[in-house]
Design a protein around this motif. Structure first.
Motif, PDB file in Angstrom:
ATOM      1  N   GLY A 107       2.765  -1.506  48.399  1.00 22.47           N
ATOM      2  CA  GLY A 107       3.539  -0.286  48.591  1.00 22.47           C
ATOM      3  C   GLY A 107       3.078   0.537  49.772  1.00 22.47           C
ATOM      4  N   LEU A 110       4.824  -0.723  52.981  1.00 24.29           N
ATOM      5  CA  LEU A 110       6.282  -0.707  53.103  1.00 24.29           C
ATOM      6  C   LEU A 110       6.698   0.160  54.287  1.00 24.29           C
ATOM      7  CD1 LEU A 110       7.360  -0.355  49.367  1.00 24.29           C
ATOM      8  CD2 LEU A 110       7.581  -2.369  50.831  1.00 24.29           C
ATOM      9  N   VAL A 255       5.765  -0.362  42.511  1.00 27.96           N
ATOM     10  CA  VAL A 255       6.332  -1.467  43.287  1.00 27.96           C
ATOM     11  C   VAL A 255       6.505  -2.695  42.407  1.00 27.96           C
ATOM     12  CG1 VAL A 255       5.919  -3.044  45.217  1.00 27.96           C
ATOM     13  CG2 VAL A 255       5.389  -0.616  45.460  1.00 27.96           C
ATOM     14  N   CYS A 259      10.012  -4.639  41.613  1.00 28.50           N
ATOM     15  CA  CYS A 259      10.202  -6.056  41.924  1.00 28.50           C
ATOM     16  C   CYS A 259      10.762  -6.810  40.715  1.00 28.50           C
ATOM     17  CB  CYS A 259       8.880  -6.690  42.367  1.00 28.50           C
ATOM     18  SG  CYS A 259       8.366  -6.230  44.034  1.00 28.50           S
ATOM     19  N   LEU A 270      10.119  -7.656  47.819  1.00 27.64           N
ATOM     20  CA  LEU A 270       9.387  -6.810  48.768  1.00 27.64           C
ATOM     21  C   LEU A 270      10.174  -6.615  50.063  1.00 27.64           C
ATOM     22  CD1 LEU A 270       5.703  -8.090  48.382  1.00 27.64           C
ATOM     23  CD2 LEU A 270       6.589  -5.839  47.740  1.00 27.64           C
ATOM     24  N   ARG A 271      10.802  -7.692  50.521  1.00 27.31           N
ATOM     25  CA  ARG A 271      11.572  -7.581  51.763  1.00 27.31           C
ATOM     26  C   ARG A 271      12.751  -6.626  51.587  1.00 27.31           C
ATOM     27  NH1 ARG A 271      12.253 -12.418  52.241  1.00 27.31           N
ATOM     28  NH2 ARG A 271      14.439 -12.689  51.718  1.00 27.31           N
ATOM     29  N   ILE A 273      12.933  -4.154  49.361  1.00 29.18           N
ATOM     30  CA  ILE A 273      12.397  -2.792  49.229  1.00 29.18           C
ATOM     31  C   ILE A 273      12.115  -2.215  50.611  1.00 29.18           C
ATOM     32  CG2 ILE A 273      10.453  -1.408  48.394  1.00 29.18           C
ATOM     33  CD1 ILE A 273      10.232  -3.378  46.036  1.00 29.18           C
ATOM     34  N   GLY A 274      11.500  -3.027  51.484  1.00 26.51           N
ATOM     35  CA  GLY A 274      11.229  -2.569  52.842  1.00 26.51           C
ATOM     36  C   GLY A 274      12.496  -2.229  53.596  1.00 26.51           C
ATOM     37  N   HIS A 277      13.992   0.943  52.278  1.00 26.12           N
ATOM     38  CA  HIS A 277      13.178   2.073  52.751  1.00 26.12           C
ATOM     39  C   HIS A 277      13.546   2.421  54.187  1.00 26.12           C
ATOM     40  CE1 HIS A 277       9.525   3.923  54.501  1.00 26.12           C
ATOM     41  NE2 HIS A 277       9.395   4.481  53.329  1.00 26.12           N
ATOM     42  N   ARG A 284       8.809   6.608  49.529  1.00 27.37           N
ATOM     43  CA  ARG A 284       7.518   6.320  48.906  1.00 27.37           C
ATOM     44  C   ARG A 284       6.885   7.596  48.402  1.00 27.37           C
ATOM     45  NH1 ARG A 284       4.788   2.966  53.278  1.00 27.37           N
ATOM     46  NH2 ARG A 284       4.312   5.071  53.905  1.00 27.37           N
ATOM     47  N   ILE A 296       7.917   4.202  44.105  1.00 28.33           N
ATOM     48  CA  ILE A 296       9.168   4.171  44.855  1.00 28.33           C
ATOM     49  C   ILE A 296      10.200   5.014  44.119  1.00 28.33           C
ATOM     50  CG2 ILE A 296      10.932   2.708  45.906  1.00 28.33           C
ATOM     51  CD1 ILE A 296       8.126   2.192  46.965  1.00 28.33           C
TER      52      ILE A 296
END
Length: 321
Positions: A107, A110, A255, A259, A270-271, A273-274, A277, A284, A296
């Motif tokens: 996290g 990110l 995080v 997921c 993760l990709r 979430i990024g 963001h 965050r 998040i």
């Protein structure tokens, strides 16, 4: 861990084919070493978690590879925070590898520039991430002639360079479907701006209950009992629903929890979430008790969009999906 900065280097080689990398790990992991070798990345230095910080400010690096899975020590907060604020244009690319039980540490990273976050990656996933990082960081090949007796070596190294480039291109094509989904999200840039779309007359907002959103999430998960889950993979919407419900419940979401809500493999989650963001839909929130963790939440823009969607569905007499 031994420092490789004093290791002997090949001298007089006509081409510099390697990308300079810093490997941060408590112990060398076989899959990481094999992947670095396969894509032509030279490990310029290695460091454990406690000694890595000074190396980040030394001579230019093209790539930093953080393997958080190795050893009994956890990655310290100052190191994660320093990696998160690398220079977006001049700084090295970052590939960070976490175990499933460490995914909350991701996290902090990110939204970090030129970063790829992996969770228990397979060999192909790790190789693809390194290939893309190598492509970003590689300097043009430099030719330096010594004498005619080295012509055979020049030819051999040229062929090696071409083969590495061919492998990199093939890997990029093989994984393009995975990365194109991220590009598509970035092109859409999230929800529509309120001033860019038609809106009907203002109406009083409708109260939304968290249990109503949770019921929608449960219904979506039930499909997986009857159909292959990948047929309906929609991680962006699943995460928006989960965060919207959590906001109504005044509950913070880690995080790792997000997921799980995404219902896709952790690295893919993760990709996304990024990407969400970067699109301004997620924000965050630091964990006051542990600087290595982050929660998040939906941004104000995303909250407004979700409430607007629910109100529009209700007014139309439709069901949430």
């Amino acid at each position: 861990m031994a420092n490789l900065s004093t290791a002997p280097e090949l001298t007089g080689a006509p081409y510099d084919l390697a990308v300079n990398a810093l490997l941060i790990a408590e112990a060398a992991s076989g899959d990481v070493i094999a992947a670095l070798d396969a894509v032509g990345v030279r490990v310029r230095d290695t460091a454990d978690f406690a000694t890595a910080l000074p190396l980040l400010d030394e001579a230019r690096l093209d790539l930093i590879l953080l393997d958080a899975r190795t050893g009994a020590e956890t990655v310290p907060a100052p190191l994660l925070e320093r990696l998160a604020i690398r220079d977006a244009s001049e700084g090295p690319a970052l590939v960070a590898v976490f175990a499933a039980d460490q995914i909350d540490l991701a996290g902090v990273l990110l939204g970090a520039p030129r970063s790829r976050l992996l969770c228990d990656p397979g060999a192909g996933e790790l190789l693809a991430a390194l290939v893309l990082a190598r492509t970003e960081g590689a300097a043009p090949a430099r030719l330096s002639w010594a004498d005619v007796t080295r012509d055979s070596e020049v030819v051999r190294l040229r062929r090696l360079n071409e083969e590495v480039a061919r492998i990199a291109d093939a890997l990029a094509r093989l994984t393009r479907g995975e990365f194109e989904e991220e590009d598509e999200i970035e092109r859409r840039t999230g929800i529509r701006a309120p001033d860019m779309e038609y809106r009907g007359p203002d109406e009083p907002p409708i109260d939304v209950a968290a249990n109503e959103i949770r019921a929608v999430i449960r219904a979506r998960r039930l499909r997986g009992q009857y159909f292959a889950s990948e047929l309906f993979a929609d991680p962006a919407w699943d995460m928006l629903l989960d965060l919207f419900a959590a906001g109504l419940e005044r509950r913070r979401v880690s995080v790792s929890s997000l997921c799980i809500a995404a219902a896709v493999p952790p690295t893919t989650a993760l990709r996304w979430i990024g990407t969400m963001h970067e699109a301004g839909l997620f924000r965050r929130e630091a964990d006051p008790g542990d600087r290595r963790r982050a929660y998040i939440a939906l941004s104000d823009k995303a909250q407004q969009g979700m409430r607007g969607y629910v109100n529009a569905v209700r007014r139309a007499g439709l069901s949430l999906v």
